[in-house]
Design a protein around this motif. Structure first.
Motif, mmCIF file in Angstrom:
data_model
loop_
_atom_site.group_PDB
_atom_site.id
_atom_site.type_symbol
_atom_site.label_atom_id
_atom_site.label_comp_id
_atom_site.label_asym_id
_atom_site.label_seq_id
_atom_site.Cartn_x
_atom_site.Cartn_y
_atom_site.Cartn_z
ATOM 1 N N ARG A 191 0.854 -1.182 0.000
ATOM 2 C CA ARG A 191 0.000 0.000 0.000
ATOM 3 C C ARG A 191 0.893 1.236 0.000
ATOM 4 N NH1 ARG A 191 -5.211 1.534 1.786
ATOM 5 N NH2 ARG A 191 -5.694 -0.627 2.342
ATOM 6 N N MET A 192 0.405 2.302 -0.640
ATOM 7 C CA MET A 192 1.163 3.553 -0.710
ATOM 8 C C MET A 192 1.414 4.112 0.685
ATOM 9 S SD MET A 192 2.510 5.866 -2.687
ATOM 10 C CE MET A 192 3.032 7.570 -2.630
ATOM 11 N N ARG A 193 2.670 4.537 0.912
ATOM 12 C CA ARG A 193 3.040 5.167 2.171
ATOM 13 C C ARG A 193 3.438 6.616 1.922
ATOM 14 N NH1 ARG A 193 7.032 0.461 4.643
ATOM 15 N NH2 ARG A 193 5.503 -1.254 4.593
ATOM 16 N N PRO A 194 3.071 7.527 2.820
ATOM 17 C CA PRO A 194 3.391 8.955 2.586
ATOM 18 C C PRO A 194 4.885 9.213 2.414
ATOM 19 C CG PRO A 194 1.776 8.715 4.355
ATOM 20 C CD PRO A 194 2.253 7.332 4.025
ATOM 21 N N GLN A 195 5.736 8.453 3.115
ATOM 22 C CA GLN A 195 7.171 8.702 3.009
ATOM 23 C C GLN A 195 7.741 8.334 1.647
ATOM 24 O OE1 GLN A 195 5.631 6.886 5.314
ATOM 25 N NE2 GLN A 195 6.708 4.980 5.844
ATOM 26 N N TRP A 196 6.985 7.613 0.834
ATOM 27 C CA TRP A 196 7.474 7.282 -0.499
ATOM 28 C C TRP A 196 7.530 8.495 -1.420
ATOM 29 C CZ3 TRP A 196 4.592 2.066 -1.911
ATOM 30 C CH2 TRP A 196 5.036 1.065 -1.035
ATOM 31 N N GLY A 274 -0.967 7.978 -6.089
ATOM 32 C CA GLY A 274 -1.774 8.147 -4.893
ATOM 33 C C GLY A 274 -2.800 7.034 -4.765
ATOM 34 N N ASN A 275 -3.045 6.609 -3.531
ATOM 35 C CA ASN A 275 -3.981 5.512 -3.249
ATOM 36 C C ASN A 275 -3.539 4.190 -3.871
ATOM 37 O OD1 ASN A 275 -5.708 7.258 -1.837
ATOM 38 N ND2 ASN A 275 -6.769 7.840 -3.721
ATOM 39 N N PHE A 276 -2.233 4.031 -4.091
ATOM 40 C CA PHE A 276 -1.741 2.777 -4.660
ATOM 41 C C PHE A 276 -2.013 1.619 -3.708
ATOM 42 C CE2 PHE A 276 1.518 -0.486 -4.754
ATOM 43 C CZ PHE A 276 1.517 -0.865 -6.083
ATOM 44 N N ARG A 277 -2.397 0.490 -4.297
ATOM 45 C CA ARG A 277 -2.677 -0.711 -3.511
ATOM 46 C C ARG A 277 -2.479 -1.934 -4.393
ATOM 47 N NH1 ARG A 277 -7.669 -3.382 -1.577
ATOM 48 N NH2 ARG A 277 -7.283 -4.197 0.514
ATOM 49 N N LEU A 278 -1.743 -2.918 -3.886
ATOM 50 C CA LEU A 278 -1.511 -4.185 -4.578
ATOM 51 C C LEU A 278 -2.096 -5.298 -3.725
ATOM 52 C CD1 LEU A 278 -0.157 -6.028 -6.724
ATOM 53 C CD2 LEU A 278 1.924 -5.935 -5.326
ATOM 54 N N THR A 279 -2.999 -6.093 -4.313
ATOM 55 C CA THR A 279 -3.649 -7.180 -3.583
ATOM 56 C C THR A 279 -3.600 -8.460 -4.403
ATOM 57 O OG1 THR A 279 -5.821 -6.566 -4.477
ATOM 58 C CG2 THR A 279 -5.220 -5.639 -2.346
ATOM 59 N N ARG A 280 -3.696 -9.581 -3.691
ATOM 60 C CA ARG A 280 -3.792 -10.894 -4.327
ATOM 61 C C ARG A 280 -5.162 -11.485 -4.012
ATOM 62 N NH1 ARG A 280 0.760 -13.658 -2.696
ATOM 63 N NH2 ARG A 280 1.684 -13.839 -4.802
ATOM 64 N N HIS A 281 -5.844 -11.955 -5.069
ATOM 65 C CA HIS A 281 -7.177 -12.532 -4.912
ATOM 66 C C HIS A 281 -7.100 -14.050 -4.930
ATOM 67 C CE1 HIS A 281 -9.690 -8.788 -5.598
ATOM 68 N NE2 HIS A 281 -8.459 -8.380 -5.768
ATOM 69 N N THR A 282 -8.052 -14.655 -4.274
ATOM 70 C CA THR A 282 -8.051 -16.119 -4.164
ATOM 71 C C THR A 282 -8.265 -16.802 -5.505
ATOM 72 O OG1 THR A 282 -10.406 -16.034 -3.602
ATOM 73 C CG2 THR A 282 -8.833 -16.096 -1.773
ATOM 74 N N GLU A 283 -8.820 -16.093 -6.498
ATOM 75 C CA GLU A 283 -9.023 -16.693 -7.809
ATOM 76 C C GLU A 283 -7.737 -16.811 -8.608
ATOM 77 O OE1 GLU A 283 -10.683 -14.193 -6.650
ATOM 78 O OE2 GLU A 283 -12.806 -14.740 -6.540
ATOM 79 N N GLY A 284 -6.613 -16.337 -8.026
ATOM 80 C CA GLY A 284 -5.342 -16.438 -8.722
ATOM 81 C C GLY A 284 -5.009 -15.213 -9.536
ATOM 82 N N THR A 285 -5.337 -14.013 -9.045
ATOM 83 C CA THR A 285 -5.036 -12.779 -9.761
ATOM 84 C C THR A 285 -4.389 -11.772 -8.823
ATOM 85 O OG1 THR A 285 -7.242 -11.858 -9.318
ATOM 86 C CG2 THR A 285 -6.938 -13.058 -11.385
ATOM 87 N N LEU A 286 -3.589 -10.879 -9.419
ATOM 88 C CA LEU A 286 -3.031 -9.731 -8.730
ATOM 89 C C LEU A 286 -3.774 -8.497 -9.199
ATOM 90 C CD1 LEU A 286 0.792 -10.508 -9.074
ATOM 91 C CD2 LEU A 286 -0.622 -10.821 -7.040
ATOM 92 N N HIS A 287 -4.168 -7.638 -8.265
ATOM 93 C CA HIS A 287 -4.971 -6.472 -8.591
ATOM 94 C C HIS A 287 -4.239 -5.223 -8.128
ATOM 95 C CE1 HIS A 287 -8.507 -4.350 -9.822
ATOM 96 N NE2 HIS A 287 -8.770 -3.900 -8.610
ATOM 97 N N VAL A 288 -3.997 -4.296 -9.064
ATOM 98 C CA VAL A 288 -3.294 -3.051 -8.779
ATOM 99 C C VAL A 288 -4.248 -1.886 -9.006
ATOM 100 C CG1 VAL A 288 -1.339 -1.576 -9.370
ATOM 101 C CG2 VAL A 288 -1.101 -4.052 -9.497
#
Length: 539
Positions: A191-196, A274-288
């Motif tokens: 997840r996006m962090r302000p210090q980045w 901004g609002n960056f988020r990387l998640t992994r779904h149980t169906e076998g996908t990565l969502h950005v």
């Protein structure tokens, strides 16, 4: 029932709200020409405002025609888009070929509750082949379409087919999920962090802004026949600048450029990530998901993932930063990670990029005697390329520098070029040596946990971990100078990413060993064992 199915498969139009989107986009795209018409007509005593109004009206009509001439339909086997007025075109994408679904919402899209969907199939994209665009669907329909096209287990496909056969109209609201179903479980990886944000100035993306602004001003001046020399503020600024000495002029230009690029790069970083988020779904996908004004959501099937790329441009590497990209099929890697959608982590601390890369790569059972850090492709130690590669780096660097210095000396001697040009070039020889040494230190390769790892570059250092199972062929290239040095460039050909990743200036025997170990049995018909030398007793 036949009538119901035929209605379901009928061609549908995009959201009527796009009648606001496309005319606005056409007007913005033609803004320099429209302003040029206004300025040129007014300065020559003509009816410039009338021509501008007529141009705006024409752009609005063209934008509205896109809605009337664009239809689409989704069948159990295909996704099809039909568009064009004079040149009618139908784009068809088989659903089993869908690799990625990219959902983008610009500011106006978000105000109207719309989104643009791009479906990628991983085919050639030199002429935008293999991609299908739907601009614009409602946000709810875009989200449902993304889930339907990528998260398709056999049970889900059967349920989708059953639900589709009960649709009574092609203009109804998006179909709700079946009763009792639960949303897909997801695990947050980053997840996006302000210090980045501190890495923003070191991305140098503001240079693009400088080019865009310069191009817009140049086109406006050309179209409107405007003389900037007659503008008061421009005259005063040029008079103040001309009064400086040459070294002070150079320092002023560099300072202004650095400040502008740094501010523009930081602002662009915040807006893009901004609002960056990387998640992994149980169906076998990565969502950005990312973006403030323009939001973008990209979904990648993990079974299409063939590796990762850790990018470390020189300035970003100086502050221990890096970016992470996916090596996968179906994404426009030729246009860059950010535009192509393969970005998995924006410029961030290198430790975070390495940690996310290890989470994204498929897990490999490590041997009990090998630690996880040593076996991980993103942290494994690399094999250096030897003294021949080192000499080649210095020879090429000094060769180019010598040619530039000789050209400057010739121009100074025969054409009266200022002497400070070749003096400066000669003073930069130590910098050339540092660049050559850094390029050599960046070279390296390894085979770790079923991955080919290769690293190269100095101004833009890259480390790629490519799954050996994704390699479909090996190419060995040797230039004239490489043959004399006993070196070769080994290229691993793959259907993912840039379709080929190189191990540069490696010893020929090592290149053959890498290819044979990376794909066992593939090179056996082409390899010949070296004959053992005869012993004196056998004579």
């Amino acid at each position: 029932m036949i009538d119901v199915v035929e209605t379901t498969l009928a061609w549908r139009r995009l959201s009527p709200r796009m009648l606001v989107i496309h005319p606005f986009q056409e007007v913005v795209r033609a803004a320099p020409a429209l302003l040029g018409l206004l300025v040129a007509g007014s300065s020559s005593g003509g009816q410039g405002h009338l021509w501008s109004v007529a141009g705006v009206a024409l752009m609005v009509v063209l934008g509205m025609l896109r809605w009337f001439t664009t239809t689409y339909r989704i069948t159990p086997e295909h996704v099809q888009v039909r568009r064009g007025l004079l040149n009618r075109k139908v784009v068809t994408v088989p659903r089993d070929r869908v690799r990625t679904v990219d959902v983008t919402s610009h500011v106006l899209h978000r105000v109207l509750g719309l989104a643009r969907v791009e479906v990628g199939t991983g085919m050639s994209e030199r002429r935008h082949e293999g991609r299908l665009k739907l601009d614009a669907l409602t946000a709810a329909e875009a989200a449902r379409l993304r889930v339907e096209l990528l998260h398709r287990s056999p049970a889900a496909a059967m349920a989708s087919s059953t639900v589709s056969s009960t649709v009574l109209s092609s203009t109804v609201s998006p179909v709700a999920p079946p009763a009792g179903s639960t949303p897909a479980a997801e695990t947050e990886l980053a997840r996006m962090r302000p210090q980045w944000v501190r890495f923003g100035p070191f991305t140098m993306s503001g240079l693009v802004t400088v080019g865009v602004v310069a191009g817009f001003v140049s086109r406006l001046v050309s179209e409107g026949n405007v003389d900037l020399g007659r503008v008061g503020p421009v005259q005063e600024t040029w008079r103040w600048f001309s009064a400086m000495s040459l070294p002070l002029e150079i320092a002023t230009v560099v300072l202004v450029l650095v400040v502008f690029v740094s501010v523009a790069s930081t602002l662009g970083y915040v807006l893009a990530f901004g609002n960056f988020r990387l998640t992994r779904h149980t169906e076998g996908t990565l969502h950005v998901t990312r973006g403030l004004l323009t939001t973008r959501a990209t979904t990648i099937e993990e079974r299409r993932l063939r590796g990762v790329e850790v990018g470390e441009p020189l300035l970003l590497r100086a502050v221990r930063g890096a970016r992470l990209s996916a090596v996968t099929t179906g994404l426009r890697s030729a246009q860059g990670a950010q535009r192509g959608g393969s970005l998995l982590l924006p410029p961030a601390p290198r430790a975070d990029a390495v940690a996310v890369a290890r989470l994204v790569l498929p897990r490999v059972a490590d041997a009990p005697s090998v630690s996880a850090s040593e076996a991980s492709p993103v942290t494994a130690s690399l094999t250096a390329h030897g003294p021949a590669a080192l000499r080649r780096r210095f020879t090429r660097a000094y060769g180019v520098h010598a040619l530039v210095l000789a050209a400057l000396l010739a121009l100074w001697w025969w054409a009266g070029l200022p002497s400070w040009t070749w003096v400066t070039a000669a003073a930069l020889l130590p910098l050339t040596a540092l660049l050559a040494a850094d390029r050599y230190r960046s070279l390296g390769h390894a085979l770790a946990s079923g991955y080919l790892v290769t690293r190269w570059g100095s101004l833009a250092r890259r480390r790629v971990a490519l799954e050996c199972d994704g390699v479909i062929g090996w190419n060995i290239e040797r230039s004239f100078f490489q043959r004399r040095a006993g070196l070769a460039t080994l290229t691993a050909t793959t259907a993912a990413g840039k379709q080929g990743y190189q191990v540069r200036d490696v010893d020929l025997a090592e290149a053959l060993r890498l290819a044979a170990a990376g794909t066992p049995g593939l090179l056996d018909p082409f390899l010949v064992e070296a004959a053992a030398p005869l012993s004196p007793n056998s004579m």
